[in-house]
Scaffold this active site. Structure first.
Site, PDB file in Angstrom:
ATOM      1  N   GLU A 208      36.646  44.248  28.197  1.00 41.22           N
ATOM      2  CA  GLU A 208      37.269  43.105  27.519  1.00 41.22           C
ATOM      3  C   GLU A 208      38.788  43.255  27.587  1.00 41.22           C
ATOM      4  O   GLU A 208      39.305  44.342  27.826  1.00 41.22           O
ATOM      5  CB  GLU A 208      36.882  43.113  26.026  1.00 41.22           C
ATOM      6  CG  GLU A 208      35.409  43.181  25.759  1.00 41.22           C
ATOM      7  CD  GLU A 208      34.745  41.821  25.873  1.00 41.22           C
ATOM      8  OE1 GLU A 208      35.455  40.812  25.778  1.00 41.22           O
ATOM      9  OE2 GLU A 208      33.528  41.787  26.095  1.00 41.22           O
ATOM     10  N   LYS A 223      25.152  52.214  19.372  1.00 36.62           N
ATOM     11  CA  LYS A 223      23.882  52.436  20.080  1.00 36.62           C
ATOM     12  C   LYS A 223      23.273  53.783  19.680  1.00 36.62           C
ATOM     13  O   LYS A 223      22.055  53.902  19.556  1.00 36.62           O
ATOM     14  CB  LYS A 223      24.124  52.363  21.587  1.00 36.62           C
ATOM     15  CG  LYS A 223      24.548  50.968  22.046  1.00 36.62           C
ATOM     16  CD  LYS A 223      25.137  50.978  23.444  1.00 36.62           C
ATOM     17  CE  LYS A 223      25.597  49.604  23.894  1.00 36.62           C
ATOM     18  NZ  LYS A 223      26.406  49.618  25.109  1.00 36.62           N
TER      19      LYS A 223
HETATM   20  N1  HSE Z   1      30.188  46.750  26.616  1.00 38.26           N
HETATM   21  C1  HSE Z   1      28.964  47.435  26.876  1.00 38.26           C
HETATM   22  C2  HSE Z   1      29.150  48.442  27.977  1.00 38.26           C
HETATM   23  C3  HSE Z   1      27.835  46.537  27.301  1.00 38.26           C
HETATM   24  O1  HSE Z   1      30.183  48.491  28.633  1.00 38.26           O
HETATM   25  O2  HSE Z   1      28.224  49.220  28.182  1.00 38.26           O
HETATM   26  C4  HSE Z   1      27.115  45.902  26.172  1.00 38.26           C
HETATM   27  O3  HSE Z   1      26.575  46.833  25.302  1.00 38.26           O
END
Ligand code: HSE
Length: 455
Positions: A208, A223
């Site tokens: 991002e 996670k």
């Molecule tokens: N932004 C996360 C990543 C993906 O780069 O793994 C979505 O969980």
């Protein structure tokens, strides 16, 4: 209705026998990357999905603030009012794909209060509000499914709660942020700096504009706690995760790690110990020979070690429209299959305490964690420096297992000295680092990266 969708539904109707269960009616909230991927994959594979599920799955409503040119919703009922979906009496399952934690929390609580099952891909929502949401769902006898919240298309949630159900899980370790893994891979393979690799990740759309969540480990921490809650039957404890990102990893550390036979990966690690559960996210040296050390680019992988099965490895795409849709649809089918099962007989979704051994409610303070360490010290090239460093380490009960010191360049006063230590308690290592940094022969800071054998 598009010709494609029309044809797909006809095929699916043909494939199901008369008298089959009525369709499961779903409402999808959010038509971004994952929402559009879900609509597309459901349309394309509806025949197989319906056959495997034993009943058709109908998208009866979509709530989205705007259309997405990547998917055709002309044949579907689309509302701009997302809460209409959660309040729609014709919807059995609300699929939350809007992201964020404020409106999403309210939306999910509304759906639950209306007796609807929920499927979500929202890791922040589950990690930060999961305890509240699961309690509300239990009260209503509905399910919250969240396979897509962790590691995109890899079925790691199902592996933990179903495939490995006979095991006492000892530890798990995962590369669970693709953006971070891409950056570290670029740094190693192309010799790029962190800043260069990050710009490249942004240019490719992996990172991002504000990359904080990915590069500072927050996404991985979300996670990790979700996996740990399933692995160890503990409540979600996001605020207790030790979180360190990759923004401090230097190119030279990746090169020294290579020289020592290691790769630097950004890992989320959860481990059961006698004193509590370790929950930590940080850059980690891991032996090059491990399969997980060779997971590169944006790919994700999770190693789970159970007492019966031993170490197991799960690999795949951790993000992307259709990879994540694959997990969302798996959850929809899962929920559809359990609709006729009493809530207490369904596969538990989270937070079920497995046993009373080990303090599963206690997250171990980082200072009590035991690992080996990589240290890079900038030292003046003078006699006695190494013996001072070695004495400090030995006073803390830390032994030096490997050492690299290259000849200094002609005009360099400071030389990098790289050490690998024995396993030590984090608090003792920190004390050693403090003392080393106080030496007049050293230029602070000492670079320190944890090492895991993952064996
Ligand atoms: N932004 C996360 C990543 C993906 O780069 O793994 C979505 O969980």
């Amino acid at each position: 209705m598009s010709a494609f969708a029309d044809e797909a539904i006809k095929v699916s109707e043909k494939s199901l026998t008369a008298g089959a269960l009525p369709p499961v009616r779903i409402g999808i909230c959010g038509l971004g990357t994952v929402g559009s991927g879900t609509v597309n994959v459901m349309a394309r594979n509806c025949d197989e999905i319906a056959a495997r599920c034993g009943r058709r799955i109908d998208i009866v409503q979509i709530g989205a603030r705007r259309d997405n040119p990547n998917c055709d919703t002309s044949h579907l009922n689309v509302t701009r009012e997302i809460f209409d979906v959660a309040n729609n009496p014709d919807v059995d399952v609300v699929v939350e794909l809007i992201g964020g934690t404020t409106v999403a929390r309210e939306l999910v609580l509304t759906a639950i209060a209306n007796g609807k099952h929920v499927v979500t891909a929202n890791k922040a929502l589950i990690a930060e509000h999961g305890n509240e949401l699961f309690a509300a769902a239990a009260e209503q006898g509905v399910t919250i499914a969240y396979e897509a919240a962790v590691a995109g298309g890899i079925p790691i949630i199902k592996s933990l709660r179903e495939g490995l159900v006979g095991n006492r899980i000892q530890w798990l370790a995962g590369i669970i942020n693709g953006t971070g893994n891409y950056i570290l891979t670029e740094m190693r393979e192309k010799g790029r700096s962190f800043a260069e690799a990050l710009s490249q990740a942004q240019a490719l759309g992996y990172a991002e504009a504000d990359p904080t969540f990915d590069v500072e480990g927050i996404d991985a921490a979300h996670k990790l706690v979700i996996m740990a809650s399933l692995a160890f039957g503990m409540p979600l404890a996001f605020d207790k995760v030790y979180t360190e990102g990759i923004s401090g990893v230097a190119r030279e550390d990746i090169q020294y790690a290579d020289e020592l036979g290691y790769r630097i990966k950004h890992l989320g690690i959860a481990r059961r110990t006698e004193d509590g559960v370790e929950l930590r996210v940080h850059p980690t040296l891991i032996p090059q020979r491990r399969l997980i050390a060779n997971v590169n680019g944006v790919m994700n992988a999770v190693l789970v070690s159970g007492d019966a099965v031993g170490p197991t490895l799960y690999y795949g795409a951790g993000a992307g429209a259709e990879a994540t849709a694959s997990a969302v649809i798996a959850d929809i089918v899962d929920v559809a299959r359990t609709l006729n099962v009493r809530p207490d007989q369904r596969v538990p979704l989270a937070g079920v305490t497995q046993d009373s051994q080990g303090n599963l409610d206690d997250v171990l303070p980082m200072g009590d964690t035991v690992t080996s360490y990589y240290m890079r010290i900038f030292a003046h090239d003078k006699p006695g420096v190494m013996s001072q460093v070695a004495k400090i380490c030995s006073d803390q009960g830390i032994s030096i297992e490997a050492l690299i010191q290259h000849e200094p360049a002609e005009d360099e006063e400071l030389v990098p000295v790289v050490l690998l230590t024995s396993r030590a308690r984090e608090s003792q290592l920190q004390e050693a680092v403090n003392q080393i940094e106080a030496l007049s022969t050293i230029q602070a800071p000492v670079v320190r990266i944890r090492v895991e054998s993952l064996g």
